[in-house]
Design an enzyme around this catalytic site. Structure first.
Site, mmCIF file in Angstrom:
data_model
loop_
_atom_site.group_PDB
_atom_site.id
_atom_site.type_symbol
_atom_site.label_atom_id
_atom_site.label_comp_id
_atom_site.label_asym_id
_atom_site.label_seq_id
_atom_site.Cartn_x
_atom_site.Cartn_y
_atom_site.Cartn_z
ATOM 1 N N SER A 179 -75.783 -16.356 104.834
ATOM 2 C CA SER A 179 -76.037 -14.999 104.347
ATOM 3 C C SER A 179 -77.503 -14.751 104.012
ATOM 4 O O SER A 179 -78.207 -15.640 103.512
ATOM 5 C CB SER A 179 -75.208 -14.806 103.076
ATOM 6 O OG SER A 179 -75.663 -13.698 102.346
ATOM 7 N N GLU A 212 -78.365 -13.254 101.554
ATOM 8 C CA GLU A 212 -78.463 -13.429 100.097
ATOM 9 C C GLU A 212 -79.183 -14.747 99.760
ATOM 10 O O GLU A 212 -79.749 -14.886 98.679
ATOM 11 C CB GLU A 212 -77.047 -13.394 99.495
ATOM 12 C CG GLU A 212 -76.948 -13.567 97.998
ATOM 13 C CD GLU A 212 -77.443 -12.390 97.141
ATOM 14 O OE1 GLU A 212 -77.611 -11.279 97.673
ATOM 15 O OE2 GLU A 212 -77.677 -12.608 95.939
ATOM 16 N N TYR A 245 -73.578 -17.116 94.122
ATOM 17 C CA TYR A 245 -73.152 -16.926 95.515
ATOM 18 C C TYR A 245 -74.257 -17.386 96.468
ATOM 19 O O TYR A 245 -74.005 -18.131 97.418
ATOM 20 C CB TYR A 245 -72.818 -15.444 95.761
ATOM 21 C CG TYR A 245 -72.581 -15.111 97.223
ATOM 22 C CD1 TYR A 245 -71.331 -15.275 97.804
ATOM 23 C CD2 TYR A 245 -73.622 -14.626 98.026
ATOM 24 C CE1 TYR A 245 -71.117 -14.968 99.148
ATOM 25 C CE2 TYR A 245 -73.414 -14.319 99.360
ATOM 26 C CZ TYR A 245 -72.165 -14.493 99.923
ATOM 27 O OH TYR A 245 -71.963 -14.200 101.249
#
Ligand code: NAP
Ligand code: G4F
Length: 373
Positions: A141, A143, A164
């Site tokens: 990701s 992120e 996460y």
């Protein structure tokens, strides 16, 4: 279904009931794969996005001949994963299952790491132990880039800003490590945010489009949000799953970014969506700190140059088209639920926008606010 012909390959998808899993299952079936999907036990059905694929399960059951069926397992249960891998012996494994909500990862850090990091580790260990000749895709990701300034690509330093992000970064490195240390055919797709009408309700895009549709049909009067300044590179999930497949067809296992090369703030998303109905978003949005995160990723903007160069593929749908598509689908659904339209009538998108504008005009009159333009 009548046109389905087996291409000789079997794919296993974890997280098949999620946004991406459902699109990927459809895409791989259209390419002639046999698709097997992992779902976890839930007290209420969690398969709404893939129930239409039951036609295969109904006809063939869980037999080798079946184009599609589901199996119970859990990313926290290594035994269940290993048993399935041993039984199915897939050619391609797409690990899409995850606790995928960044905000919630601050409240549930331990299970986030368990599913998102130890889950992939359990699968990779099983591939190694069972000596499977399978390709493995890890849903990495953007992120992971965290506070690294944009644009971001495969070489950018990763400084995650959430449990996460940390969980995905550890899984990213495990995926790379098992490739280098043990010669497994492992791939990382570093995907920037991708959305669709199937997006989970508590991600910001869907929260906005579903709320606007509810405001228009009269079941809600405002949207409560957190940080509007964050910038995201938002693409269309249905296209991104095709990108996952392209990544897995590359002969040399590697890591690839998928992004649109456009970035917009949450505020711009609001503006674009409300503008479709000539409304001013400020009349309908409330800020509540409970939706702000203890740490934030300020700006994401992907550089997918390597993907275009090596895979000759890039996504097409950009921000404006994505916002429009999501709001129209939500409005259609809510108007249909209310009995105000029949979605089987095949009306144009413009038809729904015009109905929305007309209702918006009445809302403005009632609330004594001015409609734009
Ligand atoms: P999603 O809609 O939240 O789907 C996640 C799926 O994982 C759901 O089917 C969920 O099942 C399943 N799952 C969660 N915990 C599990 C467990 N312990 N065992 C088995 N299955 C479990 O996410 P998505 O948007 O499709 O994203 C797919 C993957 O890509 C995720 O790994 C996500 O982190 C990653 N990713 C997403 C984006 C994005 O913008 N969408 C960007 C980059 C990476 P339940 O329905 O039972 O919860
Ligand atoms: O929609 P979001 O929750 O997505 P976020 O945090 O960027 O994560 C998504 O994209 C990642 C890829 O970069 C995926 F890996 C991950 O699985 C997920 O799909 O939030 C987007 C932005 C954030 O800055 C958030 O703080 O919107 C801001 N925001 C403002 N108000 C809100 C809200 N986010 C949510 N979910 N809800 C709000 O009310």
């Amino acid at each position: 279904m009548e046109n389905w012909h087996w291409n000789g390959k079997v794919a296993l998808i974890t997280g098949i009931g999620g946004q991406d899993g459902s699109y990927l299952a459809e895409f791989l079936l259209s390419k002639g794969y046999k698709v097997r999907g992992i779902v976890r036990r839930a007290s209420f059905p969690n398969t709404k996005r893939i129930d239409h694929l039951d036609i295969y399960d109904d006809k063939y059951g869980k037999t080798d001949e079946s184009p599609f069926y589901l199996l119970y397992a859990d990313l926290s249960d290594g035994i269940s994963l290993k048993n399935i891998l041993n039984k199915i012996r897939p050619d391609e494994i797409y690990n899409l299952g995850a606790q995928s909500h960044v905000g919630i990862s601050f409240q549930c850090p331990e299970s986030t790491i368990n599913y998102n990091t130890l889950g992939p580790l359990r699968i990779l260990e099983s591939i190694k132990d069972l000596k499977l000749d399978a390709k493995y895709y890890q849903a990495s990701s953007s992120e992971m880039f965290g506070k690294s300034p944009p644009p971001q690509n495969e070489e950018t330093r990763m400084i995650p800003q959430s449990p996460y992000g940390v969980s995905k970064l550890a899984a990213f490195h495990l995926t790379r490590l098992y490739r280098e240390a043990y010669g497994l055919k492992t791939y990382n797709g570093i995907l920037f945010n991708h959305e669709s009408p199937r997006r989970g309700l508590n991600f910001v895009t869907k929260k906005i489009t579903a709320s606007i549709a509810s405001i228009l049909v009269g079941t809600k009067d405002k949207i409560t949000l957190g940080n509007l300044d964050a910038k995201r590179d938002w693409g269309f999930a249905k296209e991104y799953v095709e990108g996952m497949w392209h990544i897995m067809q590359h002969e040399t296992p590697d890591d690839f970014v998928i992004a649109t090369k456009e970035t917009h703030t949450v505020r711009e998303f609001l503006e674009e969506a409300f503008n479709l109905f000539d409304l001013n978003w400020k009349d309908f949005v409330k800020i509540d700190d409970k939706f702000k995160r203890p740490a934030e990723v300020p700006a994401l903007l992907g550089d997918g140059e390597k993907t275009l160069r090596l895979l000759n593929w890039e996504p097409k749908t950009k921000f404006k088209a994505l916002v429009r598509m999501m709001i129209i689908e939500d409005l259609k659904e809510k108007l249909n639920e209310k009995g105000l339209v029949n979605i089987n009538d095949n009306n144009s998108d413009e038809y729904y926008i015009n109905i929305g504008k007309e209702i918006a005009r009445k809302i403005c009159e009632k609330r004594n606010i001015t409609q734009k333009f």
